[in-house]
Enzyme design. Structure first.
Site, short mmCIF file in Angstrom:
data_model
loop_
_atom_site.label_atom_id
_atom_site.label_comp_id
_atom_site.label_asym_id
_atom_site.label_seq_id
_atom_site.Cartn_x
_atom_site.Cartn_y
_atom_site.Cartn_z
N ASP A 11 -2.09 3.34 5.36
CA ASP A 11 -2.46 4.44 4.47
C ASP A 11 -3.61 5.30 5.00
O ASP A 11 -3.73 6.47 4.65
CB ASP A 11 -2.90 3.87 3.12
CG ASP A 11 -4.06 2.88 3.27
OD1 ASP A 11 -3.92 1.92 4.05
OD2 ASP A 11 -5.12 3.10 2.65
N THR A 59 -10.61 -1.95 5.83
CA THR A 59 -10.74 -0.54 6.15
C THR A 59 -12.20 -0.29 5.89
O THR A 59 -12.78 -1.01 5.08
CB THR A 59 -9.95 0.34 5.14
OG1 THR A 59 -8.59 -0.05 5.10
CG2 THR A 59 -10.00 1.81 5.48
N THR A 91 -8.83 1.19 0.00
CA THR A 91 -8.71 0.09 0.97
C THR A 91 -7.76 -0.94 0.40
O THR A 91 -7.76 -1.20 -0.82
CB THR A 91 -10.09 -0.54 1.27
OG1 THR A 91 -9.89 -1.84 1.84
CG2 THR A 91 -10.95 -0.71 0.04
N GLY A 92 -6.96 -1.54 1.28
CA GLY A 92 -5.98 -2.54 0.85
C GLY A 92 -4.81 -2.52 1.81
O GLY A 92 -4.90 -1.95 2.90
#
Ligand code: GLY
Length: 270
Positions: free
Chosen positions: A184, A154, A203-204
């Site tokens: 997300d 991201t 981010t993830g």
């Protein structure tokens, strides 16, 4: 003005210079224009998984998510195709009474605002898609493979200026994503949050961040734990085995934390 941006959890620190170039390119007169400008510059760099260079879904299409939050208002798009800069479309949605436009509706809105057709795919991503298809052909179940996917990449940026905070985020999503999957990034409190204490971007792997409401959680911890403490806590407390990165800004400066390396750059100016 305080600014911090990242190129996705898991991205090499060797990319810091490219994130830094985006920060310089995006710098503007207020926090909103700055975060949109920085994320737009990151979308244009094909090395990052956002805008041009976004991951390709298993059906061969690219669907992207982006959002911006500033002064209590939000503009977001999800699963949008064929535009160059999803964050700029999100910034247009910000001007409307709506919060989130998805898929074909988001695309039609973008076209009505003059965003022309753009193919965000790159050779590197087409090769990555071939590798994903090859893995699927080895008799592996998609759902089993997807459970093992770690990180979505991201890009994101948060900024503060004159007591106002802004957050912007953009992504091409995770590998092994199917059509219509949304992570997300365009969801308030999950991929981003900005209000009176500051601004946060995460981010993830989107599914894990959604389950933890990570951006809002980090934001809500700022008064009690301070900016760095809030970022550290969200990373420490994340779902085991799932990578996460977070950047944040408040009135006193910037902070970041991540469970893996994460390219990033910041700028602090009087
Ligand atoms: N964090 C980006 C995604 O999961 O889509």
């Amino acid at each position: 003005m305080y600014i911090i941006a990242h190129g996705g959890v898991g991205s090499s620190r060797e990319l810091d210079e490219r994130v830094n170039a985006a920060v310089k390119e995006g710098l503007a007169d207020d926090a909103f224009q700055t975060v949109v400008g920085v994320v737009s510059a990151l979308e244009d760099d094909p090395v990052f998984n956002a805008g041009t260079g976004s991951r390709i879904r298993l059906d061969g299409k690219i669907q992207m998510d982006a959002a911006v939050m500033y002064k209590g208002d939000i503009g977001a798009v999800a699963a949008i195709e064929s535009v160059k800069n999803p964050i700029k479309v999100a910034a247009k949605v910000y001007e409307t009474p709506y919060v989130l436009l998805v898929s074909q509706g988001a695309l039609e809105y973008a076209r009505s605002k003059g965003f022309s057709a753009h193919d965000p795919s790159t050779e590197a991503r087409r090769k990555e898609l071939s590798r994903m298809h090859a893995k699927l052909h080895e008799n592996q179940e998609l759902h089993d493979i997807y459970k093992g996917v770690d990180g979505g990449d991201t890009v994101g940026c948060v900024a503060s200026h004159n007591g106002e905070y802004a957050a912007a985020v953009s992504t091409g999503g995770t590998s092994f994503s199917i059509k219509g999957r949304v992570g997300d990034s365009p969801l308030v409190g999950c991929g981003f949050y900005a209000d009176e204490y500051g601004a946060v971007v995460t981010t993830g792997k989107g599914e894990d961040i959604i389950k933890r409401l990570s951006a809002y959680r980090c934001y809500s911890l700022i008064p009690e734990m301070g900016l760095q403490g809030a970022c550290d806590m969200v990373v420490e407390d994340h779902i085991e085995g799932s990578s996460i990165g977070v950047i944040a800004v408040d009135k006193d400066g910037v902070a970041s934390a991540s469970s893996k390396q994460m390219s990033q750059a910041s700028l602090c100016m009087d």
